[in-house]
Design an enzyme around this catalytic site. Structure first.
Site, PDB file in Angstrom:
ATOM      1  N   ASP A  17      19.062   7.423 -20.593  1.00  0.00           N
ATOM      2  CA  ASP A  17      19.641   7.441 -19.252  1.00  0.00           C
ATOM      3  C   ASP A  17      20.188   6.060 -18.946  1.00  0.00           C
ATOM      4  O   ASP A  17      19.835   5.072 -19.616  1.00  0.00           O
ATOM      5  CB  ASP A  17      18.571   7.822 -18.212  1.00  0.00           C
ATOM      6  CG  ASP A  17      19.147   7.859 -16.803  1.00  0.00           C
ATOM      7  OD1 ASP A  17      20.284   8.333 -16.625  1.00  0.00           O
ATOM      8  OD2 ASP A  17      18.471   7.385 -15.861  1.00  0.00           O
ATOM      9  N   SER A  18      21.023   5.972 -17.918  1.00  0.00           N
ATOM     10  CA  SER A  18      21.516   4.663 -17.503  1.00  0.00           C
ATOM     11  C   SER A  18      20.382   3.806 -16.950  1.00  0.00           C
ATOM     12  O   SER A  18      20.535   2.593 -16.844  1.00  0.00           O
ATOM     13  CB  SER A  18      22.602   4.846 -16.441  1.00  0.00           C
ATOM     14  OG  SER A  18      22.084   5.585 -15.354  1.00  0.00           O
ATOM     15  N   TYR A  49      26.011   3.712 -13.988  1.00  0.00           N
ATOM     16  CA  TYR A  49      27.141   4.312 -14.706  1.00  0.00           C
ATOM     17  C   TYR A  49      28.061   5.056 -13.715  1.00  0.00           C
ATOM     18  O   TYR A  49      29.248   5.224 -13.978  1.00  0.00           O
ATOM     19  CB  TYR A  49      26.645   5.328 -15.731  1.00  0.00           C
ATOM     20  CG  TYR A  49      26.062   4.766 -17.020  1.00  0.00           C
ATOM     21  CD1 TYR A  49      25.685   3.430 -17.142  1.00  0.00           C
ATOM     22  CD2 TYR A  49      25.897   5.599 -18.120  1.00  0.00           C
ATOM     23  CE1 TYR A  49      25.146   2.954 -18.331  1.00  0.00           C
ATOM     24  CE2 TYR A  49      25.370   5.125 -19.311  1.00  0.00           C
ATOM     25  CZ  TYR A  49      24.989   3.800 -19.417  1.00  0.00           C
ATOM     26  OH  TYR A  49      24.464   3.336 -20.593  1.00  0.00           O
ATOM     27  N   GLY A  50      27.450   5.506 -12.620  1.00  0.00           N
ATOM     28  CA  GLY A  50      28.145   6.429 -11.714  1.00  0.00           C
ATOM     29  C   GLY A  50      29.383   5.896 -11.049  1.00  0.00           C
ATOM     30  O   GLY A  50      30.162   6.657 -10.466  1.00  0.00           O
ATOM     31  N   CYS A  80      21.138  11.500 -18.388  1.00  0.00           N
ATOM     32  CA  CYS A  80      21.999  10.967 -17.329  1.00  0.00           C
ATOM     33  C   CYS A  80      23.137  11.955 -17.054  1.00  0.00           C
ATOM     34  O   CYS A  80      23.882  12.323 -17.967  1.00  0.00           O
ATOM     35  CB  CYS A  80      22.566   9.635 -17.805  1.00  0.00           C
ATOM     36  SG  CYS A  80      23.728   8.882 -16.670  1.00  0.00           S
ATOM     37  N   ASN A  81      23.254  12.384 -15.816  1.00  0.00           N
ATOM     38  CA  ASN A  81      24.333  13.323 -15.462  1.00  0.00           C
ATOM     39  C   ASN A  81      25.697  12.710 -15.687  1.00  0.00           C
ATOM     40  O   ASN A  81      26.624  13.364 -16.169  1.00  0.00           O
ATOM     41  CB  ASN A  81      24.212  13.737 -13.995  1.00  0.00           C
ATOM     42  CG  ASN A  81      23.085  14.704 -13.759  1.00  0.00           C
ATOM     43  OD1 ASN A  81      23.307  15.895 -13.637  1.00  0.00           O
ATOM     44  ND2 ASN A  81      21.867  14.201 -13.707  1.00  0.00           N
ATOM     45  N   THR A  82      25.839  11.423 -15.336  1.00  0.00           N
ATOM     46  CA  THR A  82      27.144  10.779 -15.467  1.00  0.00           C
ATOM     47  C   THR A  82      27.536  10.679 -16.942  1.00  0.00           C
ATOM     48  O   THR A  82      28.674  10.989 -17.309  1.00  0.00           O
ATOM     49  CB  THR A  82      27.106   9.384 -14.801  1.00  0.00           C
ATOM     50  OG1 THR A  82      26.648   9.532 -13.450  1.00  0.00           O
ATOM     51  CG2 THR A  82      28.460   8.742 -14.800  1.00  0.00           C
ATOM     52  N   GLU A 161      16.542   3.931  -5.477  1.00  0.00           N
ATOM     53  CA  GLU A 161      16.042   2.775  -6.232  1.00  0.00           C
ATOM     54  C   GLU A 161      15.337   1.770  -5.321  1.00  0.00           C
ATOM     55  O   GLU A 161      14.486   1.006  -5.774  1.00  0.00           O
ATOM     56  CB  GLU A 161      17.193   2.100  -6.987  1.00  0.00           C
ATOM     57  CG  GLU A 161      17.783   3.065  -7.985  1.00  0.00           C
ATOM     58  CD  GLU A 161      18.146   2.438  -9.292  1.00  0.00           C
ATOM     59  OE1 GLU A 161      18.339   1.223  -9.340  1.00  0.00           O
ATOM     60  OE2 GLU A 161      18.246   3.189 -10.273  1.00  0.00           O
ATOM     61  N   CYS A 195      22.268  14.642 -10.353  1.00  0.00           N
ATOM     62  CA  CYS A 195      22.028  13.218 -10.619  1.00  0.00           C
ATOM     63  C   CYS A 195      20.532  13.048 -10.836  1.00  0.00           C
ATOM     64  O   CYS A 195      19.724  13.677 -10.144  1.00  0.00           O
ATOM     65  CB  CYS A 195      22.501  12.383  -9.427  1.00  0.00           C
ATOM     66  SG  CYS A 195      22.067  10.632  -9.574  1.00  0.00           S
ATOM     67  N   THR A 196      20.202  12.194 -11.792  1.00  0.00           N
ATOM     68  CA  THR A 196      18.794  11.988 -12.150  1.00  0.00           C
ATOM     69  C   THR A 196      17.916  11.562 -10.982  1.00  0.00           C
ATOM     70  O   THR A 196      16.711  11.798 -10.997  1.00  0.00           O
ATOM     71  CB  THR A 196      18.701  10.862 -13.198  1.00  0.00           C
ATOM     72  OG1 THR A 196      19.505   9.766 -12.751  1.00  0.00           O
ATOM     73  CG2 THR A 196      19.153  11.332 -14.544  1.00  0.00           C
ATOM     74  N   HIS A 197      18.511  10.890 -10.002  1.00  0.00           N
ATOM     75  CA  HIS A 197      17.697  10.324  -8.925  1.00  0.00           C
ATOM     76  C   HIS A 197      17.331  11.338  -7.842  1.00  0.00           C
ATOM     77  O   HIS A 197      16.415  11.105  -7.067  1.00  0.00           O
ATOM     78  CB  HIS A 197      18.445   9.165  -8.274  1.00  0.00           C
ATOM     79  CG  HIS A 197      18.506   7.940  -9.122  1.00  0.00           C
ATOM     80  ND1 HIS A 197      19.014   7.947 -10.403  1.00  0.00           N
ATOM     81  CD2 HIS A 197      18.119   6.658  -8.875  1.00  0.00           C
ATOM     82  CE1 HIS A 197      18.943   6.720 -10.900  1.00  0.00           C
ATOM     83  NE2 HIS A 197      18.403   5.931  -9.998  1.00  0.00           N
TER      84      HIS A 197
HETATM   85  N1  DGL Z   1      21.727   8.400 -14.149  1.00  0.00           N
HETATM   86  C1  DGL Z   1      22.865   8.555 -13.279  1.00  0.00           C
HETATM   87  C2  DGL Z   1      23.198  10.035 -13.137  1.00  0.00           C
HETATM   88  O1  DGL Z   1      22.371  10.901 -13.365  1.00  0.00           O
HETATM   89  C3  DGL Z   1      22.635   7.942 -11.911  1.00  0.00           C
HETATM   90  C4  DGL Z   1      22.537   6.419 -11.937  1.00  0.00           C
HETATM   91  C5  DGL Z   1      23.843   5.749 -12.384  1.00  0.00           C
HETATM   92  O2  DGL Z   1      24.850   5.840 -11.661  1.00  0.00           O
HETATM   93  O3  DGL Z   1      23.822   5.150 -13.450  1.00  0.00           O
HETATM   94  O4  DGL Z   1      24.308  10.365 -12.811  1.00  0.00           O
END
Ligand code: DGL
Length: 277
Positions: A17-18, A49-50, A80-82, A161, A195-197
């Site tokens: 993941d990012s 990453y987003g 990571c979704n992105t 975060e 999104c992971t968060h």
């Molecule tokens: N992990 C990213 C996602 O799931 C969120 C955090 C990022 O923007 O890196 O899209």
């Protein structure tokens, strides 16, 4: 080192993941695949990453994937979704092992929920700006016979975060994002946390939807992804203890502090990694 498929050798599954958010996927994988050797890489130095371009996200994802492959990964979960939205095909093409992203499992779970609710289901996807711009969820939804409305929620990652998971500011931001999305797509019946968060603020999202008089079935792609990954590489027969090795590309202390909220338990130790720029 013993050969990878020797009896009593645990499976090695890497999760990338990012940053910390992919730990929500690892959290779901742990009970599903006991006896696995898990590697987790959070590319915290290059987070978020987003808000980055496709080329940059692909470059980051490929260098992270190459590192995990070199550590013996037999499967990679791009949590990571992105990165899944913008770089999954590049990562799949570069790696000789199965690669599972979060988008297809999330959409499959939304499809299962939508079919139960109606024949012409509509899905609301909350995600980062880069994920929404890629329209990857919209394409995956259309392929599954679903209509999708994607809403970029760039303020949510920093709020989570910051640890503001049950905070009036996050509640207000959600009221605005969800209010805008529901005004634009009032027909949606299912909400995908793209999104992971976002699993961390699921209770707040549910509360906000109730306040807006628009309750939705919520799909958490972390759990759907873990189940999809477990099907691709089931647990090995031999009973070996589960192990987790954590790598982060920036502050170990921050990774341990924030990571425990995402994983739901303490992170014993974290190795600092330099993947370059
Ligand atoms: N992990 C990213 C996602 O799931 C969120 C955090 C990022 O923007 O890196 O899209």
């Amino acid at each position: 080192m013993p050969p990878i498929n020797a009896p009593n050798t645990p499976r090695t599954i890497a999760v990338f993941d990012s940053g910390f958010g992919g730990l929500t996927v690892l959290r779901e994988l742990l009970p599903l695949l006991p006896g696995t050797r898990f590697l987790y890489l959070g590319d915290t130095a290059r987070l978020p990453y987003g808000a980055k371009s496709q080329q940059t996200i692909a470059r980051y994802a490929l260098s992270s994937a190459a590192f995990l492959l070199a550590q013996g990964a037999e499967m990679l979960v791009v949590a990571c979704n992105t990165a899944s939205a913008l770089a999954l095909e590049e990562v799949k093409a570069a790696l000789p092992i199965p690669v599972v992203g979060v988008i297809e499992p999330g959409v499959a779970a939304a499809s299962a929920a939508g079919k139960a609710a109606s024949s012409s289901a509509s899905v609301l996807v909350l995600a980062t700006s880069a994920t929404v711009q890629s329209a990857a969820y919209t394409r995956a939804c259309l392929a599954a016979g679903l209509n999708a409305y994607e809403k970029a929620c760039p303020l949510l990652v920093p709020l989570v975060e910051e640890g503001w998971i049950d905070h009036p500011v996050t509640a207000e931001v959600l009221r605005i994002y969800l209010g805008e999305a529901l005004a634009a797509a009032p027909e949606v019946q299912t909400l995908v946390l793209g999104c992971t968060h976002y699993p961390l603020i699921k209770p707040l999202i549910e509360r906000t939807l109730t306040e807006l008089n628009h309750p939705l079935h919520i799909v958490d792609s972390a759990s759907a992804t873990a189940h999809a990954a477990a099907k691709v590489l089931p647990a090995a027969e031999a009973a070996t203890p589960t192990s987790c090795t954590f790598y982060a590309t920036d502050s170990i202390e921050k990774f341990q502090r924030l990571g425990s909220a995402f994983l739901g338990r303490e992170l014993p130790s974290v190795e600092l990694l330099d993947l370059g720029g």
